[in-house]
Design a protein around this motif. Structure first.
Motif, PDB file in Angstrom:
ATOM      1  N   GLY A   1       0.049  -1.879  -7.052  1.00 39.19           N
ATOM      2  CA  GLY A   1      -1.159  -2.686  -6.947  1.00 39.19           C
ATOM      3  C   GLY A   1      -0.850  -4.091  -6.472  1.00 39.19           C
ATOM      4  O   GLY A   1       0.059  -4.320  -5.669  1.00 39.19           O
ATOM      5  N   GLU A   2      -1.578  -5.056  -6.994  1.00 39.93           N
ATOM      6  CA  GLU A   2      -1.410  -6.448  -6.581  1.00 39.93           C
ATOM      7  C   GLU A   2      -0.164  -7.040  -7.229  1.00 39.93           C
ATOM      8  O   GLU A   2       0.095  -6.819  -8.414  1.00 39.93           O
ATOM      9  CB  GLU A   2      -2.665  -7.236  -6.949  1.00 39.93           C
ATOM     10  CG  GLU A   2      -3.880  -6.731  -6.179  1.00 39.93           C
ATOM     11  CD  GLU A   2      -5.206  -7.229  -6.690  1.00 39.93           C
ATOM     12  OE1 GLU A   2      -6.230  -6.917  -6.039  1.00 39.93           O
ATOM     13  OE2 GLU A   2      -5.236  -7.908  -7.730  1.00 39.93           O
TER      14      GLU A   2
ATOM     15  N   GLY B   1       2.073  -2.492 -13.867  1.00 41.10           N
ATOM     16  CA  GLY B   1       2.249  -2.801 -12.463  1.00 41.10           C
ATOM     17  C   GLY B   1       3.676  -2.720 -11.975  1.00 41.10           C
ATOM     18  O   GLY B   1       3.939  -2.983 -10.797  1.00 41.10           O
TER      19      GLY B   1
ATOM     20  N   VAL C   1      -3.993  -0.333  -3.439  1.00 43.07           N
ATOM     21  CA  VAL C   1      -3.518  -1.586  -4.022  1.00 43.07           C
ATOM     22  C   VAL C   1      -4.644  -2.356  -4.700  1.00 43.07           C
ATOM     23  O   VAL C   1      -4.505  -2.807  -5.840  1.00 43.07           O
ATOM     24  CB  VAL C   1      -2.855  -2.473  -2.935  1.00 43.07           C
ATOM     25  CG1 VAL C   1      -2.668  -3.899  -3.440  1.00 43.07           C
ATOM     26  CG2 VAL C   1      -1.515  -1.883  -2.540  1.00 43.07           C
ATOM     27  N   HIS C   2      -5.762  -2.508  -4.016  1.00 41.89           N
ATOM     28  CA  HIS C   2      -6.805  -3.428  -4.494  1.00 41.89           C
ATOM     29  C   HIS C   2      -7.945  -2.752  -5.239  1.00 41.89           C
ATOM     30  O   HIS C   2      -8.833  -3.453  -5.758  1.00 41.89           O
ATOM     31  CB  HIS C   2      -7.376  -4.214  -3.316  1.00 41.89           C
ATOM     32  CG  HIS C   2      -6.371  -5.106  -2.658  1.00 41.89           C
ATOM     33  ND1 HIS C   2      -5.690  -6.087  -3.336  1.00 41.89           N
ATOM     34  CD2 HIS C   2      -5.917  -5.147  -1.380  1.00 41.89           C
ATOM     35  CE1 HIS C   2      -4.875  -6.715  -2.500  1.00 41.89           C
ATOM     36  NE2 HIS C   2      -4.983  -6.167  -1.321  1.00 41.89           N
ATOM     37  N   GLY C   3      -7.962  -1.423  -5.294  1.00 39.42           N
ATOM     38  CA  GLY C   3      -9.028  -0.739  -6.006  1.00 39.42           C
ATOM     39  C   GLY C   3     -10.344  -0.748  -5.248  1.00 39.42           C
ATOM     40  O   GLY C   3     -10.457  -1.320  -4.161  1.00 39.42           O
TER      41      GLY C   3
ATOM     42  N   ASN D   1       0.818  -1.221   0.000  1.00 34.80           N
ATOM     43  CA  ASN D   1       0.000   0.000   0.000  1.00 34.80           C
ATOM     44  C   ASN D   1       0.847   1.265   0.000  1.00 34.80           C
ATOM     45  O   ASN D   1       0.682   2.143  -0.858  1.00 34.80           O
ATOM     46  CB  ASN D   1      -0.919   0.009   1.229  1.00 34.80           C
ATOM     47  CG  ASN D   1      -1.995  -1.041   1.156  1.00 34.80           C
ATOM     48  OD1 ASN D   1      -1.712  -2.221   1.015  1.00 34.80           O
ATOM     49  ND2 ASN D   1      -3.244  -0.633   1.258  1.00 34.80           N
TER      50      ASN D   1
ATOM     51  N   ARG E   1      -1.890   0.272 -12.063  1.00 35.53           N
ATOM     52  CA  ARG E   1      -1.810  -0.885 -11.177  1.00 35.53           C
ATOM     53  C   ARG E   1      -2.255  -2.147 -11.910  1.00 35.53           C
ATOM     54  O   ARG E   1      -2.994  -2.096 -12.879  1.00 35.53           O
ATOM     55  CB  ARG E   1      -2.720  -0.688  -9.955  1.00 35.53           C
ATOM     56  CG  ARG E   1      -2.330   0.433  -9.046  1.00 35.53           C
ATOM     57  CD  ARG E   1      -3.452   0.712  -8.071  1.00 35.53           C
ATOM     58  NE  ARG E   1      -4.685   1.088  -8.757  1.00 35.53           N
ATOM     59  CZ  ARG E   1      -5.846   1.318  -8.154  1.00 35.53           C
ATOM     60  NH1 ARG E   1      -5.927   1.187  -6.839  1.00 35.53           N
ATOM     61  NH2 ARG E   1      -6.910   1.662  -8.828  1.00 35.53           N
TER      62      ARG E   1
ATOM     63  N   THR F   1       3.066   1.709  -3.171  1.00 37.61           N
ATOM     64  CA  THR F   1       2.311   2.148  -4.348  1.00 37.61           C
ATOM     65  C   THR F   1       1.991   3.636  -4.261  1.00 37.61           C
ATOM     66  O   THR F   1       2.074   4.355  -5.258  1.00 37.61           O
ATOM     67  CB  THR F   1       1.015   1.330  -4.478  1.00 37.61           C
ATOM     68  OG1 THR F   1       1.338  -0.052  -4.638  1.00 37.61           O
ATOM     69  CG2 THR F   1       0.199   1.785  -5.673  1.00 37.61           C
TER      70      THR F   1
ATOM     71  N   LEU G   1      -4.509  -5.252 -11.474  1.00 39.74           N
ATOM     72  CA  LEU G   1      -5.601  -5.799 -10.667  1.00 39.74           C
ATOM     73  C   LEU G   1      -6.158  -7.027 -11.377  1.00 39.74           C
ATOM     74  O   LEU G   1      -6.602  -6.946 -12.521  1.00 39.74           O
ATOM     75  CB  LEU G   1      -6.714  -4.759 -10.476  1.00 39.74           C
ATOM     76  CG  LEU G   1      -6.323  -3.464  -9.769  1.00 39.74           C
ATOM     77  CD1 LEU G   1      -7.523  -2.521  -9.698  1.00 39.74           C
ATOM     78  CD2 LEU G   1      -5.807  -3.743  -8.376  1.00 39.74           C
TER      79      LEU G   1
END
Length: 558
Positions: free
Chosen positions: A157-158, A182, A262-264, A136, A193, A139, A195
């Protein structure tokens, strides 16, 4: 460069400023108990994805966060330094494995100094190794990190697919920064990112990647200690615990949260069958009988929640839910489903007891009357209920904070966790604090839950730090709901759990003594009196007791 070894590191999350308070002292004398955390589930997924795509590469995970926790518990820092710890726990692994890539997990600002230290140490020992940082905080501040000579890449992101792509690029002898979604490098800085749309693509966690013995993780209670008192555990139960998640992303707009970095904000969910397969593997391969849900929101959808609970109960597992329950989607059916999984406690994040703050400031938008009804519903099903509150949000006044404290005290809760509002990097609250000039620090390293990060109530002549302490003492101890309403066994369980972690908490012993007096428990009373006498020998314990018990201190929030 040929890639043969990748080392992933779960970095210490304990604030450096807090560590300085315990150096040279008995950790328990400063009212501190550092929680053992579950396994680093995010790195386990990244590592498993890398092993799936590149089985020829050795991948290992170094869990410095839990090694640090164990060192704290053993009073390591009473005589040793942080440099000693890293020299003993990180350097030998680096020299032995000699990884071509070192991945550092940077989740919160409190980890910043450790992340930078580890990156520099890696370059000093292995100058040719590539350092990639993800998470987190990483990013959110990728541009700043990439200006540092010790940082080569930031994963945005992931991390599953970006790490695989980065390894393949470096292993293929790719020159310069890769143009990969990413992955941000020194010159080519992707801002997009990565995802995953289909979470079923992610392989299940591979616990053999952990350098620490996986049995150690399975046999820990993990978040159990902060979930419910030991007295609520099933008699004779032997827990083997592991974490899992069934979704990523959260559509809610709470200004203090940075998970979306990170995860949107789009909720993505694994298939029910995929979750069933993973949990079945946990049970059959590792003997797991207690699972901890790591989702941002576990029960976003009612039908799915009921299906998940059916899987977990069918496998004979206990479900632990550490602060990821949506009060919006909570009713009798879900309570019964949680009961079927032997869930004993629910952690609920209400955050504010002022409706205006809920709607217009925090943007959590909970209906406080609906919340009151649902807290009573949880009590009906005899869950141990712990609530979370945030004090000192931007735009708050002494009155709105008083509303939160009074609202918390009015609910039939077993425990309350009060936090000073913390503007996490990447959150809307961080942007507000910077824009309005209420941020106390230029360096985000000092932004953490134990530190006063914003001047919100100070212009009113009120110290949020003092309010934070007062709220905890008044609501949880002096005016404890269970103690005040005759549910003394529940109160005793809570006080004893606190005292296991903070044995010099004089006010805790004082309240435990009151309960035993009312219960007529002479043995318990004698133990509480002895504990109180010893706690009063501690300067911090004595000061708190004199302030709140002897003088009856109260904060003026007019």
């Amino acid at each position: 460069m040929s890639v043969r070894t990748v080392l992933l590191v779960d970095v210490i999350q304990f604030p450096k400023s807090e560590l300085l308070k315990v150096l040279g002292r008995d950790v328990h004398e400063v009212f501190y108990h550092y929680q053992i955390k579950p396994e680093p589930i995010g790195l386990l997924y990244v590592g498993a994805a890398l092993k799936k795509e590149r089985p020829d590469i050795e991948v290992k995970i170094l869990d410095l966060n839990n090694l640090f926790s164990l060192a704290m518990e053993d009073n390591y820092f009473q005589t040793r330094s942080l440099d000693d710890f890293l020299r003993e726990q990180f350097e030998p692994v680096l020299r032995r494995m000699r990884p071509e890539i070192v991945g550092l997990q940077y989740l919160f600002s409190a980890s910043k100094e450790y992340v930078l230290h580890l990156a520099e140490l890696t370059k000093k020992i292995l100058p040719e190794a590539k350092v990639a940082i993800g998470g987190n905080a990483a990013t959110a501040v990728s541009d700043a990190l990439l200006k540092l000579p010790s940082v080569d890449y930031v994963l945005l992101g992931e991390g599953e697919r970006p790490m695989v792509r980065l390894v393949n690029h470096i292993d293929a002898g790719g020159e310069g920064d890769p143009d990969i979604q990413g992955v941000a490098g020194k010159t080519v800085r992707s801002t997009e990112r990565d995802l995953l749309d289909d979470l079923d693509e992610i392989p299940f966690p591979d616990f053999d990647l952990l350098l620490m013995d996986k049995e150690w993780y399975f046999n820990q209670l993990g978040w159990g200690r902060i979930t419910y008192p030991d007295e609520w555990a099933e008699p004779g139960a032997v827990y083997r615990s592991a974490a899992f998640l069934h979704s990523r992303g959260c559509p809610y707009q709470c200004i203090f949260c940075a998970s979306h970095v990170v995860h949107g904000r789009k909720l993505r969910q694994r298939s029910i069958e995929n979750v069933r397969e993973e949990l079945t593997m946990y049970k059959e391969k590792y003997g797991i009988n207690r699972v901890l849900a790591n989702d941002d929101t576990f029960n976003f959808d009612k039908d799915r929640t009921l299906a998940l609970c059916e899987i977990i109960s069918g496998l004979g597992m206990e479900l632990v839910l550490p602060n990821n329950i949506s009060m919006r989607v909570l009713d009798d059916d879900i309570c019964k489903a949680f009961k079927s999984t032997r869930t004993k406690s629910l952690h609920i994040a209400i955050e504010s007891g002022n409706q205006e703050i809920q709607l217009k400031v925090m943007k959590k938008k909970l209906d406080l009357e609906d919340i009151r009804r649902k807290v009573h519903l949880l009590r009906k099903y005899n869950f141990w209920v712990r609530a979370y509150w945030v004090l000192g949000l931007p735009g708050e006044t002494p009155k709105t904070v008083r509303d939160t404290i009074e609202y918390a005290a009015s609910l039939p809760l077993d425990w309350n966790v009060f936090h000073m509002a913390t503007p996490l990097v990447g959150s809307e609250m961080f942007d507000i604090a910077q824009r309005t000039g209420i941020m106390r620090y230029k360096d985000d390293t000092d932004i953490h839950y134990e530190n006063l990060s914003m001047d919100v109530l100070e212009p009113y002549g009120v110290s949020i730090r003092e309010v934070y302490d007062y709220a905890n003492i008044s609501v949880n101890f002096m005016d404890n709901h269970n103690m005040m309403n005759g549910e003394l066994n529940r109160a005793v369980g809570a006080f004893k759990d606190v005292l296991r972690c903070y044995p010099f908490h004089a006010i805790g012993w004082h309240c435990l003594k009151q309960c035993y007096e009312r219960m007529g428990d002479t043995q318990g009373l004698a133990e509480a009196e002895a504990g109180l006498d010893k706690a009063l020998e501690n300067p911090d314990g004595r000061a708190a007791f004199d302030k709140y018990v002897t003088r009856g201190f109260r904060v003026d929030l007019q």
